[in-house]
Every structure is written in C-alpha cells, then in structure tokens.
Motif scaffolding. Structure first.
Motif, PDB file in Angstrom:
ATOM      1  N   THR B  15       0.820  -1.202   0.000  1.00 56.49           N
ATOM      2  CA  THR B  15       0.000   0.000   0.000  1.00 56.49           C
ATOM      3  C   THR B  15       0.861   1.262   0.000  1.00 56.49           C
ATOM      4  N   GLU B  37       6.300  -2.885 -10.834  1.00 55.01           N
ATOM      5  CA  GLU B  37       4.851  -2.711 -11.012  1.00 55.01           C
ATOM      6  C   GLU B  37       4.383  -1.414 -10.346  1.00 55.01           C
ATOM      7  N   GLY B  38       3.565  -0.675 -11.064  1.00 52.02           N
ATOM      8  CA  GLY B  38       3.017   0.571 -10.524  1.00 52.02           C
ATOM      9  C   GLY B  38       3.852   1.799 -10.855  1.00 52.02           C
ATOM     10  N   THR B  39       4.942   1.613 -11.624  1.00 49.59           N
ATOM     11  CA  THR B  39       5.806   2.753 -11.934  1.00 49.59           C
ATOM     12  C   THR B  39       5.045   3.866 -12.639  1.00 49.59           C
ATOM     13  N   GLN B  40       4.167   3.500 -13.576  1.00 54.31           N
ATOM     14  CA  GLN B  40       3.461   4.566 -14.304  1.00 54.31           C
ATOM     15  C   GLN B  40       2.578   5.403 -13.376  1.00 54.31           C
ATOM     16  N   VAL B  41       2.027   4.777 -12.350  1.00 54.03           N
ATOM     17  CA  VAL B  41       1.213   5.542 -11.398  1.00 54.03           C
ATOM     18  C   VAL B  41       2.127   6.433 -10.548  1.00 54.03           C
ATOM     19  N   ARG B  44       2.996   9.498 -12.436  1.00 49.40           N
ATOM     20  CA  ARG B  44       1.907  10.477 -12.382  1.00 49.40           C
ATOM     21  C   ARG B  44       1.867  11.165 -11.025  1.00 49.40           C
ATOM     22  N   LYS B  45       1.965  10.347  -9.971  1.00 50.33           N
ATOM     23  CA  LYS B  45       1.866  10.883  -8.609  1.00 50.33           C
ATOM     24  C   LYS B  45       2.958  11.929  -8.365  1.00 50.33           C
ATOM     25  N   GLY B  68       6.535  -3.392 -14.272  1.00 50.04           N
ATOM     26  CA  GLY B  68       5.759  -2.205 -14.657  1.00 50.04           C
ATOM     27  C   GLY B  68       6.039  -1.719 -16.062  1.00 50.04           C
TER      28      GLY B  68
END
Lengths: 301, 301
Positions: B15, B37-41, B44-45, B68
């Motif tokens: 999380t 995983e989650g690098t693109q988010v 953005r963040k 990711g």
C-alpha cells in the motif's frame, strides 16, 4: 454475496483510478475477476485476504484486465503460498504468465493450473457443491468472456415445530432438509412440504466487461440478482462504441432491463470524464435500479 | 542533476511502498531506471513528464524491477506517443515485452528499440554530446547491471572582461570556449587559460541495485558524486546476504568509502523493517554522507 471493486476504470491506471479487478465473495468462496496492473496493492488496500483466492477469472487479454496477474502470482510465491491457484482465461494466458516466470527466473511455491478458453458458447468453467460458474461470451476487439456466478439452491429449512410434533428423530433431519418425505412408524407419510420451508433463493452475479452492446447475452444472464455491465461511454461518445467495441451506460441499462435483472452495477468508465454521476443518470432513463462501481466500493447483496 | 525516487523497496509492492524505479534528470535528459509494477502511477503521482523519457535502463529481470514496463509502454501507446523509446536491459527483456504485446494484441504507436546486454565487463550503453552512460556489472541471483551516468565536461566559461580587453571579436568566442588559444593581429598568442574559467565539474551518478557486496565495482564508480547502492538488510540479517545476493547498509557504506564517492543514497530496503532509520545509522558507522531513499523523495545534487 458481496463484491469488492478493486478497480473499475478503462485503459491506463492513474493516481486515483485503477484498471479492472474485483473480488466476489459468494457462499464463502472468494473469486478474483480480472487483474489489471496494481491489483495486488488494491487487494492490500481493501484488506482482502489474499490467501483465500484460489480461482482467478480473466475476461480477456488486454493489459488493463491482466497486467497485474504476474505480479500477484509472484507475490503469492514470495508469501510462500502452498495452495493450488487456478487461472481461467482466454487461450494465451498460460503463455503470458509462464514466459514471464521463465524470463524472470521465477517459479511458484504452489501448483498453478491454467484453464484456457476458446469456446464461443457459454460453458461451465467451475463447479462445486455450492457454486457454479459459466462463461458469458462477449464481443470485444479480442476474444472475451464475462462470467456468471450462481449459487446452487441450498437445503430446505427445517420446520422444527412440525418435526417435533410428528415425533421424528433427529437422525432423519438431514434427509428432510435434503427434500425427502418421511414415513412414520404408524405408516403415515408426511410430505416434505409440511416439515420444511423454502431455502433462501439462490443468488447470482453476472460480470460483463468488455463488450459492445450484445443482446445475445440476455438469455444467459436472465433474472440474475446483480449484473455488472461495462459502460465505457456516455451518450455523447456513443459513436465510439462500434470502433472500440464498448457500450454506453444506456446500452448497459437496456441489457439489464431486457434480462430482467434485479440490480445493475455500472463500471469500466472511460477516464475522459470528470464525474461518473452522468452514467447513473443516463442509465436510469432506461432501468431504475442502477449503482455505480467505484474503486474500493463494497456491495453487499 | 536531480533524482526522483518512485520506488525503493524490495520484493512486493504494498500500500505505501513501491518496488524499484527512479528518474534521473541530468543535463536536461530524463532517464528512467528500473520499472517495477506501478511505476506509471508513481510517475503520475510525482508529476514526472512521461513524454520526456526516451531511455529506460533495466538492471535485471526480476519482477520488482521490470513488471511495470509493459504497462508503461502500453500507456505511452494509449497516449499516442510518437517519439522513439529505447529499452536497455539484460538479454530477454525484448522477448518479455514483445510476447506480452503480441498476446494482448497490442502494438506501439512509436518505434521501440531494445538494446540487450550480455557483457560481463563495463560497457558504454548510451552517449550523446553531454552525457555518457555505462554499465556497472553487479552480482545477483540473475544477470544484473548497475548504470553509471556521467556528464561530459562542459565548455569553458568566457572571462568577458579579458576578451574585451584584448579586443577579440565575438565570432571567436565559441572557439575560445572550446579551449583554443587566440593569435592577435599583432602576433601575440593569448593562452586560453587567460581568457576562460574552468567549467563546473561534471557530475556523475552510479545506480547499483541489486547486488551482493562486490569490491570489483569500486574502480568503475571511483569518485562519483552520488552512489545509490542497495541495502536490503541491516546487520541483523547479514547472514541472508549470501543466499539472496543482497547487501547490508554497512556493506553499501564500505563500497562508498572505498570508492571515495561524495554522497551515498541507500535504497532497496526489505519490507520486513518497520523503520528505515537504522539503515542510515548503521551505514554512518562507516561513511558519513548518507541519505535514505524513500518513495516520492527528490534529491537535488
């Protein structure tokens, strides 16, 4: 039966929106449906007990429905899972996962079973004593199935006052709950209906994403309790439906109405819209009982 | 030069912690290093301008460093990117991505170039007029490279007072900035050192993750400004280093000291620890100038 929406937005994951994934709890079974990137984090965020997931159902091999699967499988291994995991999905899902495990020099700590689908007709993909799951053939840019989850009818409820009145011994109770009549010692036959009540009506959930408006699915999902139907677009973008093979909110509602479902949950919203409220408004011009999915939302049915 | 940490934790995304990925901005180039995983988010963040990333450097093919990438590439396509994208990484990264694009019936809206690595010696993988990038062979459970990013020395700064004093015309200024002496009309030769100042010292950044303690890298990273070195474990778990091929904070600090780097950034923390502060404390028993990476942290060097 309850449904946890982990993600319900189309295309790319963003800061506040996640691609498709949801967890259906039905008869104490926990099924994961689709697995976009970030699903494992959404599972944690929503405090879903990972270890209870033994079956994953993938609708189609587009990234926003499957890119999170390899990460989830890897994490199961890191957590030293031992229970079998079953993946149901289109032909190709096995290669997609195995090649990644191979190239990342990984393996699983548990047995991984793939059940690949190619059929164009609805077929049963899972069955146990309480639940049956079958495919709902959809029409999208690639081979796609929705999934229909149905409880099997439960055992009948004992009318305790009645069975005691007839002096029936407890060892016959299970037989009665299973539907049998009983012959008393004096030869009288007591019909089952006199000793039992109807069990609760079995619940059912139909997941339909992604698809163009397709009336062929109506007989399959007829009378379900809850229909989740994609609604990527609002009316103003209806002209995009044919090219992208998606539906509008109003089309989803039309399917719901024709299939006589009890409740409609809308999801797979295009991220082009600032608010999802208009999806509900437009759907309700056709069908009243509409809910909007949203990431982290839990529906209790 | 600045460094944005998108994720700096080992193994599974959670999380509040993300697997390895970071963005290095150097001489106005933006390089993405690893892509869990989650690098693109995370991009953005942290409001990183996606479109400026033209080169991605993957250290090794473990999920927490590469899962990711397919999602990022897919999102670039959905955003209709047109600029070439270059992926540098171990042999296998091309198959990993292309098989997923094939199986998800996807394609890219831009040209995708893979530069696969197999070498065991440091080699140049990228070079332009201002920056040079070379590999740092590491030792992990699979073939792994760190990356060394070095600015090339800039042009010399003009001493404007002096050149005007000698009456030198402006058309010679670039030549002087490039290091040339000047012969005046009267035959006098003015040495370059009299007309210029030294340019700012070129900066350098070494990324080293994942690796067991390996002194062989010291000559390659000698005197760099900033060393990012993995420190998966604290002293108390040093016994796990050999089996898992990771390092402790103190081992990272020992490399930093021996390589005479200016600053050490620690990352790739095992998620077993409640606090990362002890990593700094233990490293500082060996080397003073230690920083802790953390997701979302930006270092300006």
């Amino acid at each position: 039966m309850n449904l946890t929406i982990l993600g319900c937005y189309a295309a790319t994951p963003r800061t506040l929106t996640n691609p498709t994934s949801q967890v259906l709890e039905i008869k104490n079974r926990m099924f994961l449906i689709d697995c976009g990137e970030g699903t494992q984090v959404q599972l944690r965020k929503n405090k879903v007990r990972f270890s209870k997931i033994n079956h994953v159902f993938i609708s189609h091999l587009h990234g926003d429905h499957v890119y999170g699967l390899i990460g989830l499988i890897s994490t199961f291994s890191l957590l030293n899972r031992k229970t079998d995991l079953h993946i149901h999905g289109p032909k190709g899902v096995k290669e997609l996962i195995l090649i990644q495990l191979k190239l990342t020099a990984s393996w699983t700590s548990f047995d991984l079973y793939f059940h690949e689908l190619e059929g164009k007709e609805s077929q049963v993909v899972y069955e146990d004593d309480k639940v049956i799951v079958s495919t709902i053939p959809l029409q999208h840019r690639v081979y796609t199935n929705g999934y229909l989850f149905k409880e099997k009818p439960g055992e009948r409820k004992l009318n305790l006052g009645k069975v005691e009145e007839y002096g029936i011994e407890t060892c016959y109770y299970q037989k009665i709950k299973n539907g049998s009549d009983i012959t008393l010692d004096d030869g009288r036959v007591i019909p089952n209906a006199l000793m039992t009540f109807d069990p609760p009506a079995p619940q059912s959930y139909a997941f339909c994403s992604d698809t163009i408006y397709k009336e062929d699915i109506i007989p399959i999902i007829k009378d379900v309790n809850v229909l989740y139907h994609e609604s990527t677009f609002l009316d103003s973008e209806e002209h995009l439906c044919e090219k992208t093979m998606h539906s509008t909110a109003k089309q989803a509602a039309t399917i719901a109405k024709q299939a006589n479902v009890k409740q409609l949950v809308l999801g797979h919203f295009s991220t082009r819209y600032d608010s999802i409220e208009p999806f509900k408004e437009q759907a309700q011009t056709v069908f009243e009982n509409v809910h909007l999915a949203d990431d982290g939302k839990i529906f209790e049915f």
